[in-house]
Design a protein around this motif. Structure first.
Motif, PDB file in Angstrom:
ATOM      1  N   HIS A  89     -59.286  24.256  -8.434  1.00  0.00           N
ATOM      2  CA  HIS A  89     -57.930  23.824  -8.065  1.00  0.00           C
ATOM      3  C   HIS A  89     -57.889  22.316  -7.828  1.00  0.00           C
ATOM      4  CE1 HIS A  89     -55.661  27.536  -7.662  1.00  0.00           C
ATOM      5  NE2 HIS A  89     -56.687  28.104  -7.068  1.00  0.00           N
ATOM      6  N   TRP A  90     -56.808  21.706  -8.269  1.00  0.00           N
ATOM      7  CA  TRP A  90     -56.531  20.303  -7.980  1.00  0.00           C
ATOM      8  C   TRP A  90     -55.135  20.239  -7.388  1.00  0.00           C
ATOM      9  CZ3 TRP A  90     -54.076  16.393 -11.697  1.00  0.00           C
ATOM     10  CH2 TRP A  90     -54.012  15.119 -11.109  1.00  0.00           C
ATOM     11  N   PHE A  91     -55.061  19.958  -6.084  1.00  0.00           N
ATOM     12  CA  PHE A  91     -53.776  19.870  -5.395  1.00  0.00           C
ATOM     13  C   PHE A  91     -53.423  18.398  -5.194  1.00  0.00           C
ATOM     14  CE2 PHE A  91     -55.925  23.707  -3.695  1.00  0.00           C
ATOM     15  CZ  PHE A  91     -55.057  24.678  -4.185  1.00  0.00           C
ATOM     16  N   LYS A  92     -52.471  17.904  -5.944  1.00  0.00           N
ATOM     17  CA  LYS A  92     -51.972  16.543  -5.753  1.00  0.00           C
ATOM     18  C   LYS A  92     -50.846  16.613  -4.731  1.00  0.00           C
ATOM     19  CE  LYS A  92     -50.127  12.538  -8.232  1.00  0.00           C
ATOM     20  NZ  LYS A  92     -49.703  12.002  -9.551  1.00  0.00           N
ATOM     21  N   LEU A  93     -51.088  16.113  -3.525  1.00  0.00           N
ATOM     22  CA  LEU A  93     -50.158  16.344  -2.425  1.00  0.00           C
ATOM     23  C   LEU A  93     -49.030  15.333  -2.370  1.00  0.00           C
ATOM     24  CD1 LEU A  93     -52.659  17.468   0.361  1.00  0.00           C
ATOM     25  CD2 LEU A  93     -51.349  18.860  -1.249  1.00  0.00           C
ATOM     26  N   GLN A  94     -49.365  14.052  -2.264  1.00  0.00           N
ATOM     27  CA  GLN A  94     -48.284  13.064  -2.199  1.00  0.00           C
ATOM     28  C   GLN A  94     -48.847  11.651  -2.291  1.00  0.00           C
ATOM     29  OE1 GLN A  94     -46.869  14.194   1.854  1.00  0.00           O
ATOM     30  NE2 GLN A  94     -47.245  12.081   2.402  1.00  0.00           N
ATOM     31  N   THR A  95     -47.942  10.715  -2.580  1.00  0.00           N
ATOM     32  CA  THR A  95     -48.288   9.297  -2.535  1.00  0.00           C
ATOM     33  C   THR A  95     -48.202   8.833  -1.085  1.00  0.00           C
ATOM     34  OG1 THR A  95     -47.409   8.954  -4.771  1.00  0.00           O
ATOM     35  CG2 THR A  95     -47.672   7.008  -3.371  1.00  0.00           C
ATOM     36  N   ILE A  96     -49.209   8.079  -0.645  1.00  0.00           N
ATOM     37  CA  ILE A  96     -49.240   7.614   0.734  1.00  0.00           C
ATOM     38  C   ILE A  96     -49.198   6.094   0.775  1.00  0.00           C
ATOM     39  CG2 ILE A  96     -50.480   9.660   1.525  1.00  0.00           C
ATOM     40  CD1 ILE A  96     -53.043   8.017   1.534  1.00  0.00           C
ATOM     41  N   GLU A 141     -54.900  37.111   4.760  1.00  0.00           N
ATOM     42  CA  GLU A 141     -53.624  37.549   4.213  1.00  0.00           C
ATOM     43  C   GLU A 141     -53.838  38.271   2.884  1.00  0.00           C
ATOM     44  OE1 GLU A 141     -50.795  34.387   4.162  1.00  0.00           O
ATOM     45  OE2 GLU A 141     -51.178  33.822   6.257  1.00  0.00           O
ATOM     46  N   VAL A 142     -52.818  38.974   2.428  1.00  0.00           N
ATOM     47  CA  VAL A 142     -52.923  39.749   1.188  1.00  0.00           C
ATOM     48  C   VAL A 142     -53.294  38.844   0.014  1.00  0.00           C
ATOM     49  CG1 VAL A 142     -51.659  41.179  -0.454  1.00  0.00           C
ATOM     50  CG2 VAL A 142     -51.283  41.472   2.008  1.00  0.00           C
ATOM     51  N   SER A 143     -52.642  37.684  -0.061  1.00  0.00           N
ATOM     52  CA  SER A 143     -52.973  36.689  -1.077  1.00  0.00           C
ATOM     53  C   SER A 143     -53.599  35.482  -0.388  1.00  0.00           C
ATOM     54  CB  SER A 143     -51.719  36.253  -1.853  1.00  0.00           C
ATOM     55  OG  SER A 143     -51.156  37.340  -2.544  1.00  0.00           O
ATOM     56  N   PRO A 144     -54.912  35.278  -0.493  1.00  0.00           N
ATOM     57  CA  PRO A 144     -55.542  34.113   0.142  1.00  0.00           C
ATOM     58  C   PRO A 144     -54.844  32.822  -0.276  1.00  0.00           C
ATOM     59  CG  PRO A 144     -57.205  35.612  -0.676  1.00  0.00           C
ATOM     60  CD  PRO A 144     -55.891  36.122  -1.196  1.00  0.00           C
ATOM     61  N   ASN A 145     -54.658  31.923   0.658  1.00  0.00           N
ATOM     62  CA  ASN A 145     -53.882  30.722   0.383  1.00  0.00           C
ATOM     63  C   ASN A 145     -54.372  29.557   1.216  1.00  0.00           C
ATOM     64  OD1 ASN A 145     -52.072  30.527   2.988  1.00  0.00           O
ATOM     65  ND2 ASN A 145     -51.968  32.679   2.331  1.00  0.00           N
ATOM     66  N   VAL A 146     -53.871  28.377   0.898  1.00  0.00           N
ATOM     67  CA  VAL A 146     -54.140  27.173   1.676  1.00  0.00           C
ATOM     68  C   VAL A 146     -52.803  26.543   2.044  1.00  0.00           C
ATOM     69  CG1 VAL A 146     -54.417  25.813  -0.449  1.00  0.00           C
ATOM     70  CG2 VAL A 146     -55.299  24.923   1.711  1.00  0.00           C
ATOM     71  N   VAL A 147     -52.700  26.101   3.302  1.00  0.00           N
ATOM     72  CA  VAL A 147     -51.482  25.452   3.802  1.00  0.00           C
ATOM     73  C   VAL A 147     -51.833  24.027   4.211  1.00  0.00           C
ATOM     74  CG1 VAL A 147     -49.660  25.482   5.534  1.00  0.00           C
ATOM     75  CG2 VAL A 147     -50.520  27.641   4.595  1.00  0.00           C
ATOM     76  N   PHE A 148     -51.128  23.060   3.635  1.00  0.00           N
ATOM     77  CA  PHE A 148     -51.307  21.661   3.982  1.00  0.00           C
ATOM     78  C   PHE A 148     -50.127  21.199   4.834  1.00  0.00           C
ATOM     79  CE2 PHE A 148     -53.227  22.112  -0.288  1.00  0.00           C
ATOM     80  CZ  PHE A 148     -54.549  21.814   0.037  1.00  0.00           C
ATOM     81  N   ASN A 149     -50.408  20.336   5.782  1.00  0.00           N
ATOM     82  CA  ASN A 149     -49.352  19.712   6.574  1.00  0.00           C
ATOM     83  C   ASN A 149     -49.664  18.228   6.657  1.00  0.00           C
ATOM     84  OD1 ASN A 149     -47.637  18.760   8.714  1.00  0.00           O
ATOM     85  ND2 ASN A 149     -47.352  20.894   9.332  1.00  0.00           N
ATOM     86  N   ILE A 150     -48.834  17.401   6.020  1.00  0.00           N
ATOM     87  CA  ILE A 150     -49.017  15.954   6.023  1.00  0.00           C
ATOM     88  C   ILE A 150     -47.808  15.330   6.684  1.00  0.00           C
ATOM     89  CG2 ILE A 150     -49.257  13.873   4.628  1.00  0.00           C
ATOM     90  CD1 ILE A 150     -50.352  17.131   3.171  1.00  0.00           C
ATOM     91  N   ASP A 151     -48.028  14.787   7.862  1.00  0.00           N
ATOM     92  CA  ASP A 151     -46.940  14.157   8.629  1.00  0.00           C
ATOM     93  C   ASP A 151     -45.743  15.090   8.800  1.00  0.00           C
ATOM     94  OD1 ASP A 151     -48.300  11.784   9.103  1.00  0.00           O
ATOM     95  OD2 ASP A 151     -47.531  10.824   7.284  1.00  0.00           O
ATOM     96  N   GLY A 152     -46.026  16.372   9.029  1.00  0.00           N
ATOM     97  CA  GLY A 152     -44.966  17.347   9.283  1.00  0.00           C
ATOM     98  C   GLY A 152     -44.422  18.027   8.051  1.00  0.00           C
ATOM     99  N   ARG A 181     -44.901  20.554   5.298  1.00  0.00           N
ATOM    100  CA  ARG A 181     -45.771  21.714   5.095  1.00  0.00           C
ATOM    101  C   ARG A 181     -45.658  22.241   3.668  1.00  0.00           C
ATOM    102  NH1 ARG A 181     -45.491  27.336   5.694  1.00  0.00           N
ATOM    103  NH2 ARG A 181     -47.283  28.315   6.756  1.00  0.00           N
ATOM    104  N   THR A 182     -46.809  22.472   3.033  1.00  0.00           N
ATOM    105  CA  THR A 182     -46.843  22.998   1.670  1.00  0.00           C
ATOM    106  C   THR A 182     -47.872  24.110   1.602  1.00  0.00           C
ATOM    107  OG1 THR A 182     -46.404  20.752   0.871  1.00  0.00           O
ATOM    108  CG2 THR A 182     -47.031  22.396  -0.762  1.00  0.00           C
ATOM    109  N   LYS A 183     -47.502  25.216   0.964  1.00  0.00           N
ATOM    110  CA  LYS A 183     -48.388  26.370   0.850  1.00  0.00           C
ATOM    111  C   LYS A 183     -48.673  26.662  -0.616  1.00  0.00           C
ATOM    112  CE  LYS A 183     -48.677  31.324   2.017  1.00  0.00           C
ATOM    113  NZ  LYS A 183     -47.990  32.452   2.700  1.00  0.00           N
ATOM    114  N   TYR A 184     -49.951  26.920  -0.922  1.00  0.00           N
ATOM    115  CA  TYR A 184     -50.354  27.293  -2.271  1.00  0.00           C
ATOM    116  C   TYR A 184     -51.205  28.564  -2.204  1.00  0.00           C
ATOM    117  CZ  TYR A 184     -49.251  22.407  -3.463  1.00  0.00           C
ATOM    118  OH  TYR A 184     -48.632  21.203  -3.642  1.00  0.00           O
ATOM    119  N   ASN A 185     -50.923  29.521  -3.084  1.00  0.00           N
ATOM    120  CA  ASN A 185     -51.786  30.678  -3.227  1.00  0.00           C
ATOM    121  C   ASN A 185     -52.929  30.342  -4.184  1.00  0.00           C
ATOM    122  OD1 ASN A 185     -50.309  32.438  -1.549  1.00  0.00           O
ATOM    123  ND2 ASN A 185     -48.949  32.997  -3.233  1.00  0.00           N
TER     124      ASN A 185
END
Length: 318
Positions: A187-194, A210-221, A223-227
């Motif tokens: 996986h390559w998660f491009k989150l944001q320009t900083i 959880e039923v579908s394993p996932n990752v949750v990112f929170n950058i400066d409030g 929130r983004t979730k990816y399965n």
């Protein structure tokens, strides 16, 4: 309802949230010490020559103006920057910290895992970019700098190859493969320009329960979730096993690849960065909103049980 009692319970839950599941905490107040269990970090434990040999490393010594095979192994006062009465860890281009293995060995690979920290990219140390080149720096991770490598890395790249504005981008690699023949891309998660010179608050939660394993990112409030694309881009069991098996690194990937072994001639090591308030949880810390909902339901139940009308109604029924 007694307001004092409610506030006391709220403060208790707040403290519980911050401590529940916490296996390591680094405030970087003049040292690399862990406030949870004395799991202190090591500063530059391996050099370029330890991994790649003196011939390979000589060009990096010439380029950087310092011997990359003789970097100090004792952290100094110059590694800690004070701002508003608080200190943070400053790591220059070839400097890094390795956390002891007893941190990762506490992780239960079948439960959730999370990491919180804040970091900043000083503009002056990333200012001498060259056209058509990219600059990479791994902020935190537990594997090699590679999309397919089993584990994860949190990375910053300054992309000058295809953009004259050289944007500073935050992205994550997360890979898992049973063996080298596994047909998974990672996986390559491009989150944001900083932005340079700004503290970025970062948190990442891997949810395996959880039923579908996932990752949750929170950058400066934000929130983004990816399965996870299990079986397509990642084999989840090797990834989970790597969380427990691999030590964590601050400032580099596992084998110092972003320092000394980038695959392309247009790829270079990035500049310095600052990091502060690194906290690792296994399982993830409790969510305060969920705690408050539970508290509210509990208090409402108590309130109703003590309500004179409810009590009288119960007596009438009985």
């Amino acid at each position: 309802m007694n307001l004092k009692f409610f506030l006391s319970v709220f403060l208790f839950l707040l403290c519980l949230q911050n401590s529940f599941g916490q296996i390591a905490s680094y405030s970087f107040e003049g040292n690399l010490n862990d406030q949870v269990a004395g799991q202190n970090g090591s500063y530059n434990p391996e050099s370029c020559c330890d991994l790649f040999g003196s011939d390979h490393c000589s060009k990096f010594t010439t380029k950087s103006g310092q011997s990359v095979c003789a970097l100090p192994k004792v952290v100094g006062a110059g590694n800690f920057i004070s701002e508003s009465g608080n200190q943070s860890l400053h790591l220059d281009s070839f400097e890094y910290v390795k956390l002891p293995s007893n941190v990762n060995e506490q992780i239960d690979k079948d439960k959730s895992f999370s990491v919180d920290f804040k970091f900043k990219i000083p503009s002056e140390s990333w200012a001498n970019e060259i056209e058509n080149e990219n600059y990479h720096r791994t902020i935190f991770g537990n594997t090699n700098w590679d999309q397919r490598a089993t584990g994860f890395t949190v990375n910053v790249v300054k992309s000058c190859e295809n953009d004259e504005n050289c944007p500073l981008e935050l992205y994550i690699y997360a890979g898992g493969e049973e063996n080298e023949l596994s047909d998974v891309a990672g996986h390559w998660f491009k989150l944001q320009t900083i932005s340079h010179d700004k503290w970025i608050n970062f948190s990442m939660i891997f949810n395996f329960e959880e039923v579908s394993p996932n990752v949750v990112f929170n950058i400066d409030g934000l929130r983004t979730k990816y399965n996870f694309d299990i079986g397509g881009d990642i084999e989840i069991e090797p990834f989970k096993a790597a969380l427990k098996a691999n030590p964590f690194f601050i400032g580099t990937d596992k084998n110092l690849k972003t320092f000394y072994n980038l695959p392309d001639v247009n790829e270079r090591v990035g500049g310095a960065f600052l990091i502060d308030n690194l906290k690792i949880y296994a399982p993830k810390k409790l969510e305060i909103l969920k705690l408050l909902k539970r508290l509210f339901k509990f208090l409402m139940r108590i309130s109703l049980e003590n309500d004179p009308l409810v009590v009288q109604k119960k007596r009438t029924i009985l």
